[in-house]
Enzyme design. Structure first.
Site, PDB file in Angstrom:
ATOM      1  N   CYS A   1      42.359  63.592  54.052  1.00  0.00           N
ATOM      2  CA  CYS A   1      42.826  64.860  54.137  1.00  0.00           C
ATOM      3  C   CYS A   1      42.587  65.676  55.349  1.00  0.00           C
ATOM      4  CB  CYS A   1      42.684  65.829  52.728  1.00  0.00           C
ATOM      5  SG  CYS A   1      43.288  64.742  51.220  1.00  0.00           S
TER       6      CYS A   1
ATOM      7  N   GLN B   1      30.267  46.240  20.590  1.00  0.00           N
ATOM      8  CA  GLN B   1      31.695  45.937  20.412  1.00  0.00           C
ATOM      9  C   GLN B   1      32.153  46.220  18.979  1.00  0.00           C
ATOM     10  OE1 GLN B   1      34.082  44.851  22.269  1.00  0.00           O
ATOM     11  NE2 GLN B   1      32.777  44.065  24.404  1.00  0.00           N
TER      12      GLN B   1
ATOM     13  N   CYS C   1      38.013  64.967  52.285  1.00  0.00           N
ATOM     14  CA  CYS C   1      37.781  63.852  52.530  1.00  0.00           C
ATOM     15  C   CYS C   1      38.450  63.383  53.907  1.00  0.00           C
ATOM     16  CB  CYS C   1      38.397  62.730  51.379  1.00  0.00           C
ATOM     17  SG  CYS C   1      40.261  62.617  51.633  1.00  0.00           S
TER      18      CYS C   1
ATOM     19  N   ASP D   1      29.090  39.056  26.453  1.00  0.00           N
ATOM     20  CA  ASP D   1      29.511  39.446  25.288  1.00  0.00           C
ATOM     21  C   ASP D   1      30.831  38.778  25.213  1.00  0.00           C
ATOM     22  OD1 ASP D   1      30.486  41.100  27.166  1.00  0.00           O
ATOM     23  OD2 ASP D   1      31.051  42.608  25.866  1.00  0.00           O
TER      24      ASP D   1
ATOM     25  N   CYS E   1      41.151  69.168  49.308  1.00  0.00           N
ATOM     26  CA  CYS E   1      40.063  68.108  49.342  1.00  0.00           C
ATOM     27  C   CYS E   1      39.575  67.914  50.745  1.00  0.00           C
ATOM     28  CB  CYS E   1      40.747  66.781  49.162  1.00  0.00           C
ATOM     29  SG  CYS E   1      39.908  65.235  49.445  1.00  0.00           S
TER      30      CYS E   1
ATOM     31  N   ASP F   1      28.558  43.484  35.996  1.00  0.00           N
ATOM     32  CA  ASP F   1      28.922  43.000  34.663  1.00  0.00           C
ATOM     33  C   ASP F   1      28.683  41.553  34.388  1.00  0.00           C
ATOM     34  OD1 ASP F   1      30.809  41.707  35.946  1.00  0.00           O
ATOM     35  OD2 ASP F   1      32.556  43.014  35.466  1.00  0.00           O
ATOM     36  N   SER F   2      28.807  41.058  33.325  1.00  0.00           N
ATOM     37  CA  SER F   2      28.248  39.888  32.847  1.00  0.00           C
ATOM     38  C   SER F   2      29.403  38.835  33.098  1.00  0.00           C
ATOM     39  CB  SER F   2      28.122  39.949  31.152  1.00  0.00           C
ATOM     40  OG  SER F   2      29.350  39.988  30.341  1.00  0.00           O
ATOM     41  N   GLY F   3      30.587  38.872  33.448  1.00  0.00           N
ATOM     42  CA  GLY F   3      31.621  37.872  33.551  1.00  0.00           C
ATOM     43  C   GLY F   3      32.494  37.917  32.327  1.00  0.00           C
ATOM     44  N   GLY F   4      31.854  38.420  31.225  1.00  0.00           N
ATOM     45  CA  GLY F   4      32.451  37.896  29.794  1.00  0.00           C
ATOM     46  C   GLY F   4      33.877  38.473  29.735  1.00  0.00           C
ATOM     47  N   PHE F   5      34.254  39.782  30.494  1.00  0.00           N
ATOM     48  CA  PHE F   5      35.669  40.270  30.231  1.00  0.00           C
ATOM     49  C   PHE F   5      36.566  39.354  31.363  1.00  0.00           C
ATOM     50  CE2 PHE F   5      39.069  43.166  32.167  1.00  0.00           C
ATOM     51  CZ  PHE F   5      39.509  43.476  30.922  1.00  0.00           C
TER      52      PHE F   5
ATOM     53  N   ASP G   1      32.885  53.135  34.936  1.00  0.00           N
ATOM     54  CA  ASP G   1      33.561  52.438  36.125  1.00  0.00           C
ATOM     55  C   ASP G   1      34.944  52.055  35.832  1.00  0.00           C
ATOM     56  OD1 ASP G   1      33.991  49.209  35.853  1.00  0.00           O
ATOM     57  OD2 ASP G   1      32.952  49.911  34.194  1.00  0.00           O
TER      58      ASP G   1
ATOM     59  N   HIS H   1      40.626  58.251  49.894  1.00  0.00           N
ATOM     60  CA  HIS H   1      40.872  59.751  49.091  1.00  0.00           C
ATOM     61  C   HIS H   1      40.590  59.665  47.573  1.00  0.00           C
ATOM     62  CE1 HIS H   1      42.867  63.386  47.619  1.00  0.00           C
ATOM     63  NE2 HIS H   1      43.389  62.471  46.927  1.00  0.00           N
TER      64      HIS H   1
END
Length: 384
Positions: A316, A196, A313, A153, A311, A99-103, A273, A342
């Site tokens: 489990c 946005q 995994c 952004d 499951c 990601d851009s780092g903006g958030f 994500d 899990h």
């Protein structure tokens, strides 16, 4: 006509579900391909917390997300570049999105000042004054060597008034253009734009129009899943996704609850994500086929059944609820590791089933079956 296969990253459409209209595809990147719709585990600081890259890959995660802001602060993008890039640094041979780092700039820093050139803010770790611009965000991501980079952004709070959001959208569009000008390594890395506009339909339309005109190889929808009601998020998706090209990936940022993943897929989203599965795992909350459970609760002290009988995994197949509860009560790291394994497996497997349901034209049927077992109301789903 644009030849998207000349891009570092390109989308191949495979199938549209006749029952739901959802789409199945493949995104091709310099470090392999992954099927969509896809959930990307988050490896914020070049690691999915408690898990090895080999384990994440073995569960079917052919793409993960890492965070530009955090890796910029430590160890620094130049160290990662000297190591041969993020893939070699963390020994992960699948696709990586940064990601851009903006958030993070807007969410972690108590002090920040937005200017046309970029954002002045304080390092949340040291208090040091820093500056991040569109050009700098692209330069950092270029050094990291991710397959997919995100344009820098502004991610404003959802509650800002119309005037502020309009100014923010206009600024984000100008910053997107600057990111494209800075992006030189187009054959090895793709740069996605971010739409946005908060909850304003006309501003989302303007943002999408601006970004599509810049011809990014992929598009994200940002500024959602930031505290707004789910019905508003779904409305924004319904209004915004159709504005994006059908021959390029569509990415909804920061979404990872089962209900929102289903609803996003039904509204044309390809990529998701979220830190949700790893974060709640560290607190002892696990997603199962019959809903979420808090493993630290006393009722599991003598429960010698698997966390989720449906499951397969590692957790489990080998351990019981009683043992997992014991690990959390004893503050053993292995408990968080098992719960994380899990939860990641659960969402990856759910997305695999979604893809299969699209292929078989039965996604709405699968959604109804899943929601009923999970304890979600199909018409009014809860957060999990």
């Amino acid at each position: 006509m644009e030849n998207i296969r000349e891009n570092a990253v390109w989308y191949e459409h495979i199938k549209t579900c006749k029952q739901s209209g959802a789409r199945l595809g493949i995104v091709h990147t310099p470090h392999g391909s992954f099927e969509t719709p896809v959930f990307m585990p988050v490896g914020t600081q070049a690691t999915v917390k408690t898990m090895s890259p080999e384990e994440v890959k073995s569960m079917g995660a052919n793409i993960i997300l890492s965070n530009t802001y955090h890796l910029w602060l430590r160890p620094g993008e130049k160290i990662i570049e000297k190591a041969g890039g993020l893939h070699k640094f963390m020994n992960y041979d699948g696709s990586i999105l940064t990601d851009s780092g903006g958030f993070q700039v807007f969410s972690l820093s108590d002090f920040r000042r937005i200017e046309e050139e970029g954002v002045h803010f304080k390092n949340h770790l040291s208090g040091e004054k820093l500056f991040l611009s569109p050009e700098k965000a692209v330069q950092i991501q270029t050094s990291l060597g991710s397959d997919i980079m995100m344009a820098f952004d502004e991610c404003p709070d959802f509650g800002h008034d119309y005037k502020y959001i309009r100014q923010s959208v206009e600024r984000t569009s100008r910053w997107a253009e600057r990111c494209l000008k800075e992006h030189q390594n187009t054959k090895k890395q793709a740069l996605f734009g971010i739409v946005q506009g908060a909850g304003y339909k006309d501003l989302r339309e303007q943002s999408a129009k601006d970004l599509v005109s810049l011809n990014f190889p992929g598009y994200a929808i940002g500024g959602l899943s930031v505290g707004e009601p789910k019905d508003i998020m779904y409305r924004v998706l319904e209004e915004t996704t159709p504005l994006l090209p059908t021959n390029k990936p569509r990415y909804l940022m920061g979404v990872g609850s089962p209900d929102a993943l289903f609803e996003g897929v039904l509204r044309g989203i390809d990529m998701f994500d979220c830190v949700l599965p790893t974060r709640i795992a560290r607190n002892g909350t696990c997603m199962t086929s019959k809903g979420r459970i808090v493993i630290k609760n006393a009722k599991y002290a003598e429960d010698f059944s698997p966390l989720d009988p449906e499951c397969d995994c590692y957790c489990c197949k080998n351990y019981t609820k009683a043992y997992l509860r014991h690990l959390f009560k004893a503050d053993e790291i292995f408990g968080a590791r098992l719960a994380t394994t899990h939860n990641i497996h659960f969402l990856l497997n759910m997305m695999k089933n979604i893809r299969q349901a699209i292929m078989e034209d039965r996604l709405l049927d699968y959604k109804e079956e899943f929601f009923e077992k999970y304890g979600l109301n199909v018409k009014n789903p809860k957060n999990f």
